[in-house]
Scaffold this active site. Structure first.
Site, mmCIF file in Angstrom:
data_model
loop_
_atom_site.group_PDB
_atom_site.id
_atom_site.type_symbol
_atom_site.label_atom_id
_atom_site.label_comp_id
_atom_site.label_asym_id
_atom_site.label_seq_id
_atom_site.Cartn_x
_atom_site.Cartn_y
_atom_site.Cartn_z
ATOM 1 N N LYS A 103 -10.777 -1.628 7.715
ATOM 2 C CA LYS A 103 -9.489 -1.326 8.343
ATOM 3 C C LYS A 103 -9.744 -0.767 9.739
ATOM 4 O O LYS A 103 -10.609 0.110 9.921
ATOM 5 C CB LYS A 103 -8.728 -0.304 7.491
ATOM 6 C CG LYS A 103 -7.423 0.188 8.119
ATOM 7 C CD LYS A 103 -6.728 1.164 7.177
ATOM 8 C CE LYS A 103 -5.465 1.748 7.813
ATOM 9 N NZ LYS A 103 -4.736 2.628 6.870
ATOM 10 N N GLU A 123 0.867 -1.188 0.000
ATOM 11 C CA GLU A 123 0.000 0.000 0.000
ATOM 12 C C GLU A 123 0.896 1.228 0.000
ATOM 13 O O GLU A 123 1.670 1.440 0.939
ATOM 14 C CB GLU A 123 -0.892 -0.006 1.241
ATOM 15 C CG GLU A 123 -1.706 1.259 1.446
ATOM 16 C CD GLU A 123 -2.346 1.320 2.825
ATOM 17 O OE1 GLU A 123 -2.531 2.430 3.352
ATOM 18 O OE2 GLU A 123 -2.667 0.242 3.391
ATOM 19 N N ARG A 160 1.343 10.329 0.939
ATOM 20 C CA ARG A 160 1.859 11.289 1.924
ATOM 21 C C ARG A 160 3.096 12.030 1.426
ATOM 22 O O ARG A 160 3.702 12.801 2.188
ATOM 23 C CB ARG A 160 2.218 10.569 3.227
ATOM 24 C CG ARG A 160 1.063 9.827 3.872
ATOM 25 C CD ARG A 160 1.510 9.144 5.139
ATOM 26 N NE ARG A 160 0.560 8.142 5.602
ATOM 27 C CZ ARG A 160 0.804 7.272 6.571
ATOM 28 N NH1 ARG A 160 1.984 7.275 7.174
ATOM 29 N NH2 ARG A 160 -0.117 6.391 6.920
#
Length: 210
Positions: A128, A40, A44
């Site tokens: 999640k 993943e 950012r």
């Protein structure tokens, strides 16, 4: 493949925060050599989309996803870059509505029972859990699973080599995510064998619990 199938297939999902596409390819190559074939890429860094593009192009055997989606427009950006799934640190109404417009497996996050119930109302059965460690970790999952027997979790935050096997031993946990298998000091000195061994050890620890 939907998100339920994806997380069951990939028991460990590394979260990569990397601005250099070439370095990202080396990191994920090392993890793949150890048996981890899913990553993943967190949105950012300024080059996160380029990282997704580079990984998707260089490593077709790896399932490359995009994480930290916060803006509905991110769905278009990451799918065009080649992402095969998307993850967000929470679940706003705007994100959930936009997710329905894309043929992209989506893993929204929740922290509370109320948030989980709201996601169930929209048809999500795999969620999640973030930040898992700060919420109470394994004890928290056991507690909230009593009234939520039909939910599978992907804990993220506070998962490491010491507890990942215990997390995955829970029937309510489909997969875990984290970054412990990518130590900064090993990457800084190009110790790719270290990453490969950490990936291999993580998968072995899961096998020993099964």
């Amino acid at each position: 493949m939907n998100i339920d199938e994806l997380v069951k297939q990939h028991k460990i999902i590394p979260v990569l925060t990397q601005n250099d596409p070439d370095l990202a390819v080396k990191i994920v190559e090392a993890l793949a050599a150890g048996g981890i074939l899913c990553v993943e890429v967190a949105l950012r860094t300024p080059n996160s989309i380029r990282v997704i593009e580079a990984l998707s192009r260089a490593l077709p055997q790896v399932c490359v996803g995009a994480g930290t989606l916060r803006d509905p427009n991110d769905f278009s950006r990451v799918q065009q870059a080649g992402a095969q799934f998307a993850v967000s640190p929470g679940a706003t109404h705007a994100l959930l509505v936009e997710a329905e417009n894309w043929d992209l497996p989506y893993l929204p996050a929740a922290s509370t029972v109320s948030e989980i119930l709201a996601l169930q109302d929209r048809g999500y059965s795999t969620i999640k859990l973030f930040p898992a460690g700060q919420l109470g970790g394994i004890a928290y999952i056991k507690a909230i699973s009593a009234p939520l027997t039909d939910v599978l979790f992907v804990p993220s935050g506070g998962v490491d080599s010491n507890n990942l096997g215990d997390y995955l031993a829970l029937p309510q946990v489909a997969s875990v995510s984290g970054s412990w298998m990518m130590p900064a000091d090993a990457i800084e000195c190009n110790d790719w064998q270290c990453l490969t061994q950490l990936a291999r050890t993580g998968l072995q620890s899961i096998s020993s619990k099964e």
